[in-house]
Design a protein around this motif. Structure first.
Motif, PDB file in Angstrom:
ATOM      1  N   PRO A 145       1.723   9.594  -6.498  1.00 53.51           N
ATOM      2  CA  PRO A 145       1.061   8.491  -5.769  1.00 53.51           C
ATOM      3  C   PRO A 145       0.097   8.941  -4.668  1.00 53.51           C
ATOM      4  CG  PRO A 145       3.317   7.899  -6.220  1.00 53.51           C
ATOM      5  CD  PRO A 145       3.171   9.352  -6.590  1.00 53.51           C
ATOM      6  N   TYR A 146       0.528   9.782  -3.746  1.00 50.59           N
ATOM      7  CA  TYR A 146      -0.376  10.130  -2.637  1.00 50.59           C
ATOM      8  C   TYR A 146      -1.542  10.986  -3.107  1.00 50.59           C
ATOM      9  CZ  TYR A 146       2.700   7.707   0.443  1.00 50.59           C
ATOM     10  OH  TYR A 146       3.417   6.704   1.030  1.00 50.59           O
ATOM     11  N   ALA A 147      -1.303  11.847  -4.128  1.00 55.22           N
ATOM     12  CA  ALA A 147      -2.418  12.640  -4.648  1.00 55.22           C
ATOM     13  C   ALA A 147      -3.447  11.727  -5.309  1.00 55.22           C
ATOM     14  CB  ALA A 147      -1.892  13.679  -5.641  1.00 55.22           C
ATOM     15  N   LEU A 168       0.805  -1.219   0.000  1.00 59.71           N
ATOM     16  CA  LEU A 168       0.000   0.000   0.000  1.00 59.71           C
ATOM     17  C   LEU A 168       0.842   1.276   0.000  1.00 59.71           C
ATOM     18  CD1 LEU A 168      -2.682  -1.111   2.631  1.00 59.71           C
ATOM     19  CD2 LEU A 168      -2.972  -0.961   0.158  1.00 59.71           C
ATOM     20  N   SER A 169       2.155   1.124  -0.014  1.00 55.64           N
ATOM     21  CA  SER A 169       3.033   2.281   0.171  1.00 55.64           C
ATOM     22  C   SER A 169       3.153   3.141  -1.082  1.00 55.64           C
ATOM     23  CB  SER A 169       4.428   1.785   0.575  1.00 55.64           C
ATOM     24  OG  SER A 169       5.400   2.780   0.319  1.00 55.64           O
ATOM     25  N   GLY A 170       2.719   4.396  -0.966  1.00 52.09           N
ATOM     26  CA  GLY A 170       2.874   5.343  -2.073  1.00 52.09           C
ATOM     27  C   GLY A 170       4.333   5.661  -2.327  1.00 52.09           C
ATOM     28  N   PHE A 222      17.984   4.509   0.760  1.00 51.90           N
ATOM     29  CA  PHE A 222      16.626   4.731   1.262  1.00 51.90           C
ATOM     30  C   PHE A 222      16.210   6.179   0.994  1.00 51.90           C
ATOM     31  CE2 PHE A 222      17.887   7.028   5.104  1.00 51.90           C
ATOM     32  CZ  PHE A 222      19.090   6.462   5.486  1.00 51.90           C
ATOM     33  N   GLU A 223      14.987   6.526   1.323  1.00 51.98           N
ATOM     34  CA  GLU A 223      14.288   7.782   1.006  1.00 51.98           C
ATOM     35  C   GLU A 223      13.860   7.744  -0.461  1.00 51.98           C
ATOM     36  OE1 GLU A 223      13.031  10.301   2.780  1.00 51.98           O
ATOM     37  OE2 GLU A 223      13.739   9.423   4.627  1.00 51.98           O
ATOM     38  N   SER A 224      12.556   7.668  -0.644  1.00 53.51           N
ATOM     39  CA  SER A 224      12.006   7.462  -1.995  1.00 53.51           C
ATOM     40  C   SER A 224      12.515   8.485  -3.001  1.00 53.51           C
ATOM     41  CB  SER A 224      10.475   7.509  -1.937  1.00 53.51           C
ATOM     42  OG  SER A 224      10.019   8.740  -1.412  1.00 53.51           O
ATOM     43  N   ASN A 225      12.581   9.759  -2.593  1.00 58.27           N
ATOM     44  CA  ASN A 225      12.942  10.764  -3.597  1.00 58.27           C
ATOM     45  C   ASN A 225      14.432  10.718  -3.930  1.00 58.27           C
ATOM     46  OD1 ASN A 225      10.298  11.427  -3.777  1.00 58.27           O
ATOM     47  ND2 ASN A 225      10.448  13.368  -2.662  1.00 58.27           N
ATOM     48  N   GLY A 278      14.136   1.912   9.639  1.00 55.25           N
ATOM     49  CA  GLY A 278      13.186   0.791   9.634  1.00 55.25           C
ATOM     50  C   GLY A 278      12.012   1.016   8.689  1.00 55.25           C
ATOM     51  N   LYS A 279      12.199   1.861   7.695  1.00 54.81           N
ATOM     52  CA  LYS A 279      11.092   2.176   6.774  1.00 54.81           C
ATOM     53  C   LYS A 279      11.413   1.697   5.367  1.00 54.81           C
ATOM     54  CE  LYS A 279       9.886   6.502   9.142  1.00 54.81           C
ATOM     55  NZ  LYS A 279       8.525   6.401   9.592  1.00 54.81           N
ATOM     56  N   ILE A 280      10.345   1.455   4.623  1.00 57.10           N
ATOM     57  CA  ILE A 280      10.479   1.195   3.195  1.00 57.10           C
ATOM     58  C   ILE A 280      10.022   2.456   2.464  1.00 57.10           C
ATOM     59  CG2 ILE A 280      10.324  -1.295   3.323  1.00 57.10           C
ATOM     60  CD1 ILE A 280       7.256   0.632   2.407  1.00 57.10           C
ATOM     61  N   PRO A 281      10.428   2.708   1.220  1.00 53.26           N
ATOM     62  CA  PRO A 281      11.194   1.827   0.350  1.00 53.26           C
ATOM     63  C   PRO A 281      12.701   1.905   0.589  1.00 53.26           C
ATOM     64  CG  PRO A 281      10.703   3.851  -0.818  1.00 53.26           C
ATOM     65  CD  PRO A 281      10.016   3.954   0.519  1.00 53.26           C
ATOM     66  N   THR A 308      10.747  -4.832   9.409  1.00 57.66           N
ATOM     67  CA  THR A 308      11.706  -3.799   8.978  1.00 57.66           C
ATOM     68  C   THR A 308      12.477  -3.225  10.172  1.00 57.66           C
ATOM     69  OG1 THR A 308       9.997  -2.099   9.090  1.00 57.66           O
ATOM     70  CG2 THR A 308      10.351  -3.149   6.938  1.00 57.66           C
ATOM     71  N   TYR A 309      12.108  -3.635  11.395  1.00 58.66           N
ATOM     72  CA  TYR A 309      12.841  -3.176  12.584  1.00 58.66           C
ATOM     73  C   TYR A 309      13.811  -4.231  13.104  1.00 58.66           C
ATOM     74  CZ  TYR A 309       9.964   0.937  12.362  1.00 58.66           C
ATOM     75  OH  TYR A 309       9.395   2.106  11.929  1.00 58.66           O
ATOM     76  N   LEU A 310      13.967  -5.318  12.354  1.00 61.75           N
ATOM     77  CA  LEU A 310      14.957  -6.327  12.732  1.00 61.75           C
ATOM     78  C   LEU A 310      16.331  -5.863  12.252  1.00 61.75           C
ATOM     79  CD1 LEU A 310      12.973  -9.596  11.831  1.00 61.75           C
ATOM     80  CD2 LEU A 310      13.303  -8.531  14.090  1.00 61.75           C
ATOM     81  N   GLU A 343       6.812  17.944  -1.911  1.00 68.65           N
ATOM     82  CA  GLU A 343       6.059  16.689  -1.741  1.00 68.65           C
ATOM     83  C   GLU A 343       6.288  16.100  -0.353  1.00 68.65           C
ATOM     84  OE1 GLU A 343       5.497  12.359  -1.600  1.00 68.65           O
ATOM     85  OE2 GLU A 343       7.455  13.284  -1.731  1.00 68.65           O
ATOM     86  N   GLN A 344       7.551  16.043   0.057  1.00 69.12           N
ATOM     87  CA  GLN A 344       7.833  15.428   1.358  1.00 69.12           C
ATOM     88  C   GLN A 344       7.325  16.309   2.508  1.00 69.12           C
ATOM     89  OE1 GLN A 344       9.883  12.239   2.287  1.00 69.12           O
ATOM     90  NE2 GLN A 344       8.545  11.971   0.543  1.00 69.12           N
ATOM     91  N   ALA A 345       7.463  17.639   2.359  1.00 74.40           N
ATOM     92  CA  ALA A 345       7.110  18.529   3.467  1.00 74.40           C
ATOM     93  C   ALA A 345       5.611  18.788   3.565  1.00 74.40           C
ATOM     94  CB  ALA A 345       7.853  19.859   3.313  1.00 74.40           C
TER      95      ALA A 345
END
Ligand SMILES: N[C@@H](CCC(=O)N[C@@H](CS)C(=O)NCC(=O)O)C(=O)O
Length: 201
Positions: free
Chosen positions: A164-166, A9-11, A65-68, A51-54, A39-41, A98-100
């Motif tokens: 994606p989120y829009a 479900l991740s945008g 990491f960090e989508s942008n 501990g986050k995707i993507p 993701t926290y292992l 977008e991020q802010a």
């Protein structure tokens, strides 16, 4: 092959699939069910200490990491990140926006209403997000009244970051009929060769 650690479900993860689809770069998805906490292992925290995707893992084992930032990496040297100094900075401008201003304001109502079905328990936060989210969507709509894509009239990673989120904001009860230019731009993004939908299977 490039590995993308994501969730269904991740945008933020969807952005990466759209760009790699547009570029025709194959990828292998490693999809987590986030509530399981995997993701926290330690093994995953070594790839992203948040501990986050993507997260992407390149063929040489390097991770990002960090989508942008991931979008910037793959778009460099392609038409999706312009070389002109001002245009490139404008791509960055919209990606920071977008991020802010966009991501959490649109994602939280979707998460609590559309995904968790917990609207009433989170209504105060949702109301704050709606207010800020509507402002962001209006900024996007006003800009898209003047141009087909966010920077220099050409499809770029600024569009991929904002889309994606829009495009799923209605799942958080944003009334998208107020934003006709955004709705028309959704169609233009979906028409790009290699576009990937949120659910591919
Ligand atoms: N700024 C980050 C945000 C990443 C993010 O918030 N990922 C979410 C899924 S969209 C996540 O992993 N959430 C699980 C958690 O925070 O435990 C990005 O753009 O990649």
């Amino acid at each position: 092959m490039i590995k993308l650690y994501d969730s269904r479900l991740s945008g933020n993860s969807w952005k990466v699939r759209i760009l790699l689809g547009n570029l025709g770069i194959p990828l292998k998805r490693v999809t987590f069910a986030l509530p399981e906490g995997k993701t926290y292992l330690p093994e995953f925290l070594a790839k992203n200490p948040q501990g986050k995707i993507p997260v992407v893992e390149l063929d040489n084992g390097e991770t990002l990491f960090e989508s942008n930032a991931i979008l910037m990496y793959f778009a460099t040297g392609t038409p999706f990140l312009p070389e002109d100094k001002l245009c490139r900075a404008r791509v960055a401008q919209w990606m920071f926006f977008e991020q802010a201003e966009v991501m959490l304001n649109l994602a939280h109502p979707r998460f609590f209403i559309g995904i968790k079905k917990a609207k009433e328990a989170n209504i105060e936060l949702i109301k704050q997000r709606w207010e800020a989210g509507y402002k962001s969507l209006q900024i996007m709509d006003d800009h898209l009244a003047k141009t087909k894509f966010f920077v220099d009239g050409k499809y770029s990673i600024a569009d991929i970051a904002l889309y994606p989120y829009a495009s799923v904001a209605h799942e958080g009860e944003f009334d998208m009929k107020h934003f006709p230019n955004v709705l028309a731009w959704f169609e233009r993004v979906r028409e790009q060769p290699g576009y990937k939908p949120l659910f591919e299977d």
